[in-house]
Design a protein around this motif. Structure first.
Motif: not given
Length: 320
Positions: A166-195
């Motif tokens: 279940p910790q994987v599911f927590l990780g998927l939810a709790f770290n989603w902000g890294a994707l969201l906020v990168w995209t809020a700044h750049t307007g697109r989702l890119e490899a560094p954000a996924v890493l």
């Protein structure tokens, strides 16, 4: 499970003794703030820090900080508090029967009778709506990612019923902000954000496995699954793997983000973040005793500082 009496003042068993909710909040608001874990702010930090990582890494990537980034930074802080509260409320609604059977969670507002399920649901919706008001100030790509995150938030409380991870599911939810906020700044989702997102998931597996060791006996009795129960005495070996994955993936995220735009000095400074973060995680490993719940809680709370370390290095890299 020891059948200890519930605290007469409604305090929650694992909340810090000097928390602001129990000391300063109005009496009528305390049960709802406890439901949101406002008396235990570590979860807000663990949700917020990947957001701030994503913002600073995106700024390092395109070397174009804007005044709008100040609002993204502030909005993340408010949104993390609200969405963490909404998520915890949802978690306590779905886990109310389990929580009543676990010593550490018996005193939470729903199983202890401080808040009804209906009242908790209304409180959850209110927090989510306020968070949505912040989300809707971002670009449409980030809004879309924010809406998608609700699927993860919805599923997470049920994960412990069907998987040992279940910790994987927590990780998927709790770290989603890294994707969201990168995209809020750049307007697109890119490899560094996924890493960076993957690094955050590995970090979550590290700290939440430590956290879950507080409840292994009760979890075994009621049939709740966790990586703590799965790993058992091999926990330290697994945590080392999560440490290495966190450092390696975050290092790759920095390299991919910095190449082509950032200076060599900025890259070197930014790479110091995952390196120093790894040493802090190694310090936790040296002090870990999976049979000591108080120590597990102490180390879990130390992860606020763990997550602050790469943020400081990324911020310094922006000035290089």
């Amino acid at each position: 499970m020891q059948d200890t009496p519930l605290p007469p003042d409604g305090t929650v068993a694992d909340a810090p003794d000097d928390n602001w909710v129990d000391k300063y909040a109005p009496a009528f608001a305390r049960p709802y703030l406890r439901l949101s874990r406002a008396d235990r702010p570590i979860g807000t930090w663990l949700l917020l820090l990947p957001c701030w990582w994503g913002l600073t890494l995106a700024m390092l990537h395109d070397q174009s900080p804007r005044w709008e980034d100040a609002w993204i930074f502030i909005g993340c802080g408010i949104g993390a508090f609200l969405m963490r509260g909404a998520g915890c409320t949802w978690n306590d609604i779905t886990d109310r029967d389990f929580d009543g059977q676990v010593e550490r969670t018996r005193s939470r507002p729903i199983p202890s009778g401080q808040v009804s399920v209906r009242g908790a649901f209304v409180w959850m919706v209110l927090q989510a709506l306020l968070a949505a008001c912040i989300l809707f100030t971002f670009n449409w790509q980030a809004i879309g990612l924010g809406v998608l995150s609700l699927l993860l938030v919805t599923v997470y409380p049920f994960a412990k019923r069907f998987t040992w991870w279940p910790q994987v599911f927590l990780g998927l939810a709790f770290n989603w902000g890294a994707l969201l906020v990168w995209t809020a700044h750049t307007g697109r989702l890119e490899a560094p954000a996924v890493l960076l997102y993957a690094a955050g998931i590995a970090w979550t597996l590290f700290y939440d496995t430590i956290y879950a060791h507080q409840d292994t006996e009760d979890d075994a009795l009621i049939g709740v699954k966790s990586t703590a129960r799965l790993f058992g005495k091999q926990t330290a070996s697994w945590l080392r793997r999560f440490l290495m994955a966190t450092v390696g993936l975050m290092g790759l995220a920095v390299i991919f983000a910095a190449q082509g735009n950032a200076s060599v000095l900025a890259l070197v400074i930014a790479l110091g973040g995952p390196w120093a973060m790894g040493w802090h995680m190694a310090w936790q490993l040296r002090g870990l005793d999976i049979d000591d719940p108080a120590k597990c809680l102490q180390l879990f709370r130390a992860n606020r500082d763990t997550g602050m370390i790469p943020l400081v290095f990324l911020a310094a890299a922006l000035l290089a």
